[in-house]
Design an enzyme around this catalytic site. Structure first.
Site, PDB file in Angstrom:
ATOM      1  CB  THR A 251      -0.933   0.007   1.237  1.00 50.75           C
ATOM      2  OG1 THR A 251      -1.793  -1.128   1.169  1.00 50.75           O
ATOM      3  CG2 THR A 251      -1.781   1.271   1.270  1.00 50.75           C
TER       4      THR A 251
ATOM      5  CG  ASP B 290      -1.155  -7.709  -1.823  1.00 50.52           C
ATOM      6  OD1 ASP B 290      -1.038  -8.492  -0.854  1.00 50.52           O
ATOM      7  OD2 ASP B 290      -1.942  -6.755  -1.829  1.00 50.52           O
ATOM      8  CB  SER B 291       2.749  -8.280   1.758  1.00 53.89           C
ATOM      9  OG  SER B 291       1.500  -8.147   2.409  1.00 53.89           O
TER      10      SER B 291
ATOM     11  CD  GLN C  22      -5.522 -21.302  20.262  1.00 58.22           C
ATOM     12  OE1 GLN C  22      -6.698 -20.985  20.250  1.00 58.22           O
ATOM     13  NE2 GLN C  22      -5.104 -22.485  19.802  1.00 58.22           N
ATOM     14  CB  CYS C  23      -2.550 -16.239  24.207  1.00 61.07           C
ATOM     15  SG  CYS C  23      -3.592 -17.423  25.081  1.00 61.07           S
TER      16      CYS C  23
ATOM     17  CB  THR D  26       1.490 -10.319  15.815  1.00 54.24           C
ATOM     18  OG1 THR D  26       2.343 -11.390  16.231  1.00 54.24           O
ATOM     19  CG2 THR D  26       0.246 -10.912  15.179  1.00 54.24           C
TER      20      THR D  26
ATOM     21  CG  ASP E  47      -2.549  -7.640   4.513  1.00 52.55           C
ATOM     22  OD1 ASP E  47      -2.861  -6.866   5.438  1.00 52.55           O
ATOM     23  OD2 ASP E  47      -3.250  -7.795   3.495  1.00 52.55           O
TER      24      ASP E  47
END
Length: 341
Positions: free
Chosen positions: A15, A59-60, A278-279, A167, A92
């Site tokens: 972007t 695009d990533s 996964q937290c 993240t 992304d």
């Protein structure tokens, strides 16, 4: 008189590299050869800025191992020429790319700063200019004769993070990234507030670039309704060499026999399985509860407080080295680039 710091700006796509066509009102790729004329603020910087673009910016979401190798090669080729690098990348998958690059560049003593934006560089309300300008300033920071930042970083919305700790957490806010298990290295305000205790200080060694990656990896997110047939199908996917297992809380999973037997069989076959939570924040602590003790006994790798993105990058980096499984486990559980505590 000191020579100006030389920064190489590498555009991979995304972007940030888009501007609005005044005729069609649609977005089109930005010509980075005209960077200074389109962003006059860069002329106020004391750095010597050169630009380089991927031959085919993308695009990533379409990034793959070949693109990681291409980017690492560009940095390697220009490493002795420039004092720092700023990589413009789609947001992304920026954390995935930046994490992989952090493992690929061993003995890094210069900054490689990833940045991007949520709005195109030609948009009136864009966050692109601030992200770009501050990233260049950070890439040019010196501590006497050495670069202040000697690792791969990710700068977004006033904060520089260790890249392999990040993240993407929001698709709409300018504050798109978070590093929940490691503090920001720099916060941008009226001044650049530097958290010196978080910085990596590398020894003066020759840069070593690892260009072999193996993407025979799968991520499996454990969920309460996961059944035997599905789990067995996923874990026995042909040619899979590494599995990132996203577990509950501090590393907990099912304790049913079929689940544990499937994991044990995979490990005996030579598949490397890493346990990460996964937290969004926190760490795996295998053995803390009975629901994770069995994983410890099975020989699963402790991912500690690594992000999924870092675990994937580290797995891709280590798999081609064809290590003994115990050596692989020991190295994976050891911090190589500050990716885990």
């Amino acid at each position: 008189m000191n020579e100006p710091t030389k920064i190489l700006l590498i555009y991979t796509g995304g972007t940030i590299g888009m501007i609005k066509d005044p005729v069609t009102n649609s977005l089109k790729a930005f010509n980075f050869d005209q960077l200074l004329s389109n962003i006059p603020e860069l002329k106020l910087l004391s750095h010597e800025i050169h630009t380089l673009s991927f031959e085919d910016p993308k695009d990533s979401s379409d990034f793959n191992c070949e693109d990681y190798i291409n980017l690492a090669t560009i940095i390697e080729t220009n490493y002795e020429i420039y004092d720092g690098f700023v990589v413009l990348h789609g947001s992304d998958t920026m954390s995935y790319t930046a994490s992989a690059i952090s493992f690929m560049l061993e003995n890094l003593t210069k900054p490689v700063i990833f940045t991007g934006s949520q709005l195109p560089i030609g948009d009136l309300r864009t966050d692109a200019k601030e992200n770009l300008i501050t990233s260049i300033q950070i890439a040019g920071l010196k501590n006497e004769t050495k670069s202040l930042i000697q690792e791969v970083g990710l700068y977004f919305e006033y904060k520089l993070y260790r890249a392999n700790r990040t993240t993407k957490i929001n698709a709409e806010h300018f504050e798109a990234f978070a590093s929940l298990n490691f503090p920001a290295m720099i916060e941008s305000g009226v001044n650049l507030n530097i958290n010196y205790s978080c910085l990596i200080h590398s020894k003066a060694r020759k840069l070593k670039v690892h260009k072999q990656l193996d993407n025979n990896i799968i991520i499996i997110k454990v969920f309460p309704g996961l059944n035997e047939a599905t789990f067995s199908h996923l874990i026995n996917t042909p040619n899979i060499k590494g599995i990132i297992l996203e577990t509950f809380g501090s590393g907990n999973t099912k304790t049913e026999d079929w689940f544990l037997d499937t994991i044990r069989k995979a490990i005996r076959k030579g598949i490397h399985i890493v346990n990460i939570t996964q937290c969004s924040g926190g760490s795996v602590e295998m053995g803390k509860y009975a629901t994770s003790k069995h994983l410890l006994e099975a020989g699963i790798i402790d991912g500690k407080d690594m992000t999924t993105e870092a675990a994937v990058g580290k797995m891709m980096f280590l798999l081609p080295k064809k290590l003994d499984k115990n050596v692989f486990k020991t190295i994976f559980e050891t911090s190589l680039r500050g990716e885990m505590k």
